[in-house]
Design a protein around this motif. Structure first.
Motif, PDB file in Angstrom:
ATOM      1  N   VAL A  78       0.855  -1.223  -0.056  1.00 51.24           N
ATOM      2  CA  VAL A  78       0.043  -0.046  -0.050  1.00 51.24           C
ATOM      3  C   VAL A  78       0.817   1.224   0.013  1.00 51.24           C
ATOM      4  CG1 VAL A  78      -1.871   1.269   1.364  1.00 51.24           C
ATOM      5  CG2 VAL A  78      -2.028  -1.184   1.170  1.00 51.24           C
ATOM      6  N   TYR A  79       2.228   1.300   0.662  1.00 51.04           N
ATOM      7  CA  TYR A  79       2.855   2.228   0.814  1.00 51.04           C
ATOM      8  C   TYR A  79       3.399   2.873  -0.496  1.00 51.04           C
ATOM      9  CZ  TYR A  79       6.059   5.817   3.233  1.00 51.04           C
ATOM     10  OH  TYR A  79       6.543   6.628   3.706  1.00 51.04           O
ATOM     11  N   SER A  80       3.550   4.232  -0.721  1.00 55.31           N
ATOM     12  CA  SER A  80       3.705   4.713  -2.006  1.00 55.31           C
ATOM     13  C   SER A  80       5.142   4.389  -2.313  1.00 55.31           C
ATOM     14  CB  SER A  80       3.357   6.270  -2.232  1.00 55.31           C
ATOM     15  OG  SER A  80       4.100   6.770  -1.264  1.00 55.31           O
ATOM     16  N   LEU A  81       5.985   4.274  -1.419  1.00 53.84           N
ATOM     17  CA  LEU A  81       7.452   4.005  -2.014  1.00 53.84           C
ATOM     18  C   LEU A  81       7.946   2.729  -1.892  1.00 53.84           C
ATOM     19  CD1 LEU A  81       9.161   6.903   0.350  1.00 53.84           C
ATOM     20  CD2 LEU A  81       8.577   7.060  -2.089  1.00 53.84           C
ATOM     21  N   SER A  82       7.025   1.681  -1.641  1.00 50.81           N
ATOM     22  CA  SER A  82       7.322   0.169  -1.819  1.00 50.81           C
ATOM     23  C   SER A  82       8.070  -0.048  -0.719  1.00 50.81           C
ATOM     24  CB  SER A  82       7.530  -0.160  -3.277  1.00 50.81           C
ATOM     25  OG  SER A  82       6.478  -0.004  -3.990  1.00 50.81           O
ATOM     26  N   SER A  83       8.100   0.608   0.244  1.00 53.83           N
ATOM     27  CA  SER A  83       8.952   0.274   1.418  1.00 53.83           C
ATOM     28  C   SER A  83       8.115  -0.674   2.467  1.00 53.83           C
ATOM     29  CB  SER A  83       9.294   1.401   2.285  1.00 53.83           C
ATOM     30  OG  SER A  83      10.614   2.255   1.414  1.00 53.83           O
ATOM     31  N   SER A  84       8.949  -1.424   3.047  1.00 48.15           N
ATOM     32  CA  SER A  84       8.359  -2.137   4.440  1.00 48.15           C
ATOM     33  C   SER A  84       8.441  -1.507   5.575  1.00 48.15           C
ATOM     34  CB  SER A  84       8.828  -3.529   4.232  1.00 48.15           C
ATOM     35  OG  SER A  84      10.184  -3.711   4.564  1.00 48.15           O
ATOM     36  N   VAL A  85       7.798  -2.187   6.703  1.00 48.24           N
ATOM     37  CA  VAL A  85       7.950  -1.522   8.082  1.00 48.24           C
ATOM     38  C   VAL A  85       9.346  -1.153   8.348  1.00 48.24           C
ATOM     39  CG1 VAL A  85       7.326  -1.676  10.204  1.00 48.24           C
ATOM     40  CG2 VAL A  85       5.560  -1.992   8.721  1.00 48.24           C
ATOM     41  N   HIS A  86      10.042  -2.501   8.280  1.00 49.13           N
ATOM     42  CA  HIS A  86      11.592  -2.309   8.706  1.00 49.13           C
ATOM     43  C   HIS A  86      12.216  -1.453   8.126  1.00 49.13           C
ATOM     44  CE1 HIS A  86      11.165  -6.046   5.752  1.00 49.13           C
ATOM     45  NE2 HIS A  86      12.325  -5.610   5.085  1.00 49.13           N
ATOM     46  N   ASP A  87      11.997  -1.124   6.961  1.00 50.91           N
ATOM     47  CA  ASP A  87      12.861  -0.084   6.189  1.00 50.91           C
ATOM     48  C   ASP A  87      12.453   1.148   6.862  1.00 50.91           C
ATOM     49  OD1 ASP A  87      14.504  -1.455   4.451  1.00 50.91           O
ATOM     50  OD2 ASP A  87      12.875  -2.050   3.094  1.00 50.91           O
ATOM     51  N   LEU A  88      11.259   1.395   7.052  1.00 54.35           N
ATOM     52  CA  LEU A  88      10.793   2.828   7.537  1.00 54.35           C
ATOM     53  C   LEU A  88      11.200   2.917   8.981  1.00 54.35           C
ATOM     54  CD1 LEU A  88       9.045   5.062   6.405  1.00 54.35           C
ATOM     55  CD2 LEU A  88       6.928   3.906   7.784  1.00 54.35           C
ATOM     56  N   VAL A  89      11.041   1.836   9.633  1.00 52.29           N
ATOM     57  CA  VAL A  89      11.606   1.947  11.171  1.00 52.29           C
ATOM     58  C   VAL A  89      13.235   2.593  11.224  1.00 52.29           C
ATOM     59  CG1 VAL A  89      12.404   0.739  13.317  1.00 52.29           C
ATOM     60  CG2 VAL A  89       9.989   0.469  12.101  1.00 52.29           C
ATOM     61  N   VAL A  90      14.159   1.812  10.368  1.00 54.59           N
ATOM     62  CA  VAL A  90      15.430   2.072  10.459  1.00 54.59           C
ATOM     63  C   VAL A  90      16.095   3.183   9.434  1.00 54.59           C
ATOM     64  CG1 VAL A  90      16.055   0.021  11.638  1.00 54.59           C
ATOM     65  CG2 VAL A  90      16.124   0.126   9.062  1.00 54.59           C
ATOM     66  N   GLY A  91      15.034   3.649   8.605  1.00 55.62           N
ATOM     67  CA  GLY A  91      15.329   4.609   7.633  1.00 55.62           C
ATOM     68  C   GLY A  91      16.180   4.237   6.384  1.00 55.62           C
ATOM     69  N   THR A  92      15.929   2.928   5.799  1.00 54.96           N
ATOM     70  CA  THR A  92      16.698   2.631   4.903  1.00 54.96           C
ATOM     71  C   THR A  92      15.659   2.003   3.445  1.00 54.96           C
ATOM     72  OG1 THR A  92      16.238   0.003   5.526  1.00 54.96           O
ATOM     73  CG2 THR A  92      18.402   1.067   6.221  1.00 54.96           C
ATOM     74  N   HIS A  93      16.422   1.925   2.405  1.00 53.00           N
ATOM     75  CA  HIS A  93      15.598   1.415   1.141  1.00 53.00           C
ATOM     76  C   HIS A  93      16.485   0.501   0.389  1.00 53.00           C
ATOM     77  CE1 HIS A  93      13.287   5.349   1.495  1.00 53.00           C
ATOM     78  NE2 HIS A  93      14.353   6.103   2.124  1.00 53.00           N
ATOM     79  N   VAL A  94      15.526  -0.571  -0.348  1.00 53.12           N
ATOM     80  CA  VAL A  94      16.321  -1.342  -1.078  1.00 53.12           C
ATOM     81  C   VAL A  94      16.377  -0.802  -2.454  1.00 53.12           C
ATOM     82  CG1 VAL A  94      16.217  -3.754  -2.034  1.00 53.12           C
ATOM     83  CG2 VAL A  94      15.581  -3.189   0.230  1.00 53.12           C
ATOM     84  N   VAL A  95      17.660  -0.676  -3.179  1.00 51.80           N
ATOM     85  CA  VAL A  95      17.814  -0.065  -4.510  1.00 51.80           C
ATOM     86  C   VAL A  95      18.595  -1.135  -5.128  1.00 51.80           C
ATOM     87  CG1 VAL A  95      18.018   2.111  -3.492  1.00 51.80           C
ATOM     88  CG2 VAL A  95      19.945   0.810  -3.698  1.00 51.80           C
ATOM     89  N   LEU A  96      18.703  -1.213  -6.817  1.00 55.44           N
ATOM     90  CA  LEU A  96      19.391  -1.665  -7.475  1.00 55.44           C
ATOM     91  C   LEU A  96      20.819  -1.397  -7.525  1.00 55.44           C
ATOM     92  CD1 LEU A  96      19.299  -3.986  -9.905  1.00 55.44           C
ATOM     93  CD2 LEU A  96      19.026  -1.981 -11.376  1.00 55.44           C
ATOM     94  N   ASP A  97      21.744  -2.492  -7.283  1.00 51.49           N
ATOM     95  CA  ASP A  97      22.996  -2.006  -7.219  1.00 51.49           C
ATOM     96  C   ASP A  97      23.951  -1.849  -8.556  1.00 51.49           C
ATOM     97  OD1 ASP A  97      25.793  -1.525  -6.243  1.00 51.49           O
ATOM     98  OD2 ASP A  97      25.935  -3.600  -5.518  1.00 51.49           O
ATOM     99  N   THR A  98      24.169  -0.498  -8.861  1.00 52.53           N
ATOM    100  CA  THR A  98      24.645  -0.484 -10.290  1.00 52.53           C
ATOM    101  C   THR A  98      26.123  -0.256 -10.174  1.00 52.53           C
ATOM    102  OG1 THR A  98      24.226   1.896 -10.204  1.00 52.53           O
ATOM    103  CG2 THR A  98      22.606   0.530 -10.983  1.00 52.53           C
ATOM    104  N   SER A  99      26.646  -0.428  -8.873  1.00 56.12           N
ATOM    105  CA  SER A  99      28.028  -0.258  -9.012  1.00 56.12           C
ATOM    106  C   SER A  99      28.925  -1.162  -9.764  1.00 56.12           C
ATOM    107  CB  SER A  99      28.654  -0.517  -7.582  1.00 56.12           C
ATOM    108  OG  SER A  99      28.405  -1.598  -7.120  1.00 56.12           O
ATOM    109  N   SER A 100      30.292  -0.866 -10.135  1.00 52.26           N
ATOM    110  CA  SER A 100      30.942  -1.802 -10.953  1.00 52.26           C
ATOM    111  C   SER A 100      31.391  -3.033 -10.557  1.00 52.26           C
ATOM    112  CB  SER A 100      32.241  -1.104 -11.221  1.00 52.26           C
ATOM    113  OG  SER A 100      33.043  -1.134 -10.189  1.00 52.26           O
ATOM    114  N   LYS A 101      31.345  -3.353  -9.114  1.00 50.08           N
ATOM    115  CA  LYS A 101      31.783  -4.601  -8.687  1.00 50.08           C
ATOM    116  C   LYS A 101      30.414  -5.707  -8.706  1.00 50.08           C
ATOM    117  CE  LYS A 101      30.526  -3.496  -3.825  1.00 50.08           C
ATOM    118  NZ  LYS A 101      31.029  -3.604  -2.548  1.00 50.08           N
ATOM    119  N   ALA A 102      28.990  -4.786  -8.877  1.00 51.01           N
ATOM    120  CA  ALA A 102      27.968  -5.643  -9.121  1.00 51.01           C
ATOM    121  C   ALA A 102      27.870  -6.702 -10.153  1.00 51.01           C
ATOM    122  CB  ALA A 102      26.535  -4.878  -9.171  1.00 51.01           C
ATOM    123  N   GLY A 103      28.541  -6.217 -11.219  1.00 53.04           N
ATOM    124  CA  GLY A 103      28.674  -6.834 -12.643  1.00 53.04           C
ATOM    125  C   GLY A 103      29.593  -8.232 -12.503  1.00 53.04           C
ATOM    126  N   SER A 104      30.356  -7.904 -11.579  1.00 46.56           N
ATOM    127  CA  SER A 104      31.549  -8.933 -11.573  1.00 46.56           C
ATOM    128  C   SER A 104      31.154 -10.390 -10.677  1.00 46.56           C
ATOM    129  CB  SER A 104      32.730  -8.239 -11.263  1.00 46.56           C
ATOM    130  OG  SER A 104      32.470  -7.947  -9.864  1.00 46.56           O
TER     131      SER A 104
END
Length: 141
Positions: free
Chosen positions: A115-141
């Motif tokens: 339901v939440y517009s940012l597609s965050s869960s309660v545990h992310d909201l409580v600790v102030g985190t977000h899940v994102v796609l890792d686009t760093s150069s080490k993610a592809g290796s």
């Protein structure tokens, strides 16, 4: 019939407690992994990562709290097995109550995420985190 040495009922109470703790070694190891490296094997394979509000890697303490909130169902069962004596008559009622409470919290977390517009869960909201796609150069290796 099992050999007499297999019977836990006659073992020393400290040994019984140690065996109960060993049942949950995977959960404990996972939480330590998250605390130290702030990344699970699954997140690494899926090329996603958890970031704070500034896009930086959260502290180990925040990640451990996030993990504990997220994994509250196994933690409730672990606490029940460690601290509630099954010989007591109310152990089954206590376990049932803890499981129902844990399932309600899990369903609320999932509903909040849908339901939440940012597609965050309660545990992310409580600790102030977000899940994102890792686009760093080490993610592809």
């Amino acid at each position: 019939s099992s050999p007499s040495w297999v019977s836990i009922g006659t073992a020393h109470p400290a040994m019984v407690t140690l065996l109960k703790i060993c049942n949950f070694l995977p959960i404990i190891c996972y939480t330590i992994l998250i605390y130290l490296w702030r990344q699970s094997i699954g997140r690494n394979l899926m090329h996603i990562r958890v970031v704070n509000q500034y896009g930086m890697q959260p502290s180990g303490k925040k990640m451990a709290i996030r993990s504990a909130i997220r994994m509250q169902f196994p933690l409730v069962i672990m606490c029940r097995m460690l601290f509630i004596d099954p010989a007591l008559g109310s152990a089954d009622v206590t376990l049932a109550g803890l499981v129902v409470l844990s399932m309600v919290l899990l369903l609320l977390d999932i509903a909040f995420m849908l339901v939440y517009s940012l597609s965050s869960s309660v545990h992310d909201l409580v600790v102030g985190t977000h899940v994102v796609l890792d686009t760093s150069s080490k993610a592809g290796s």
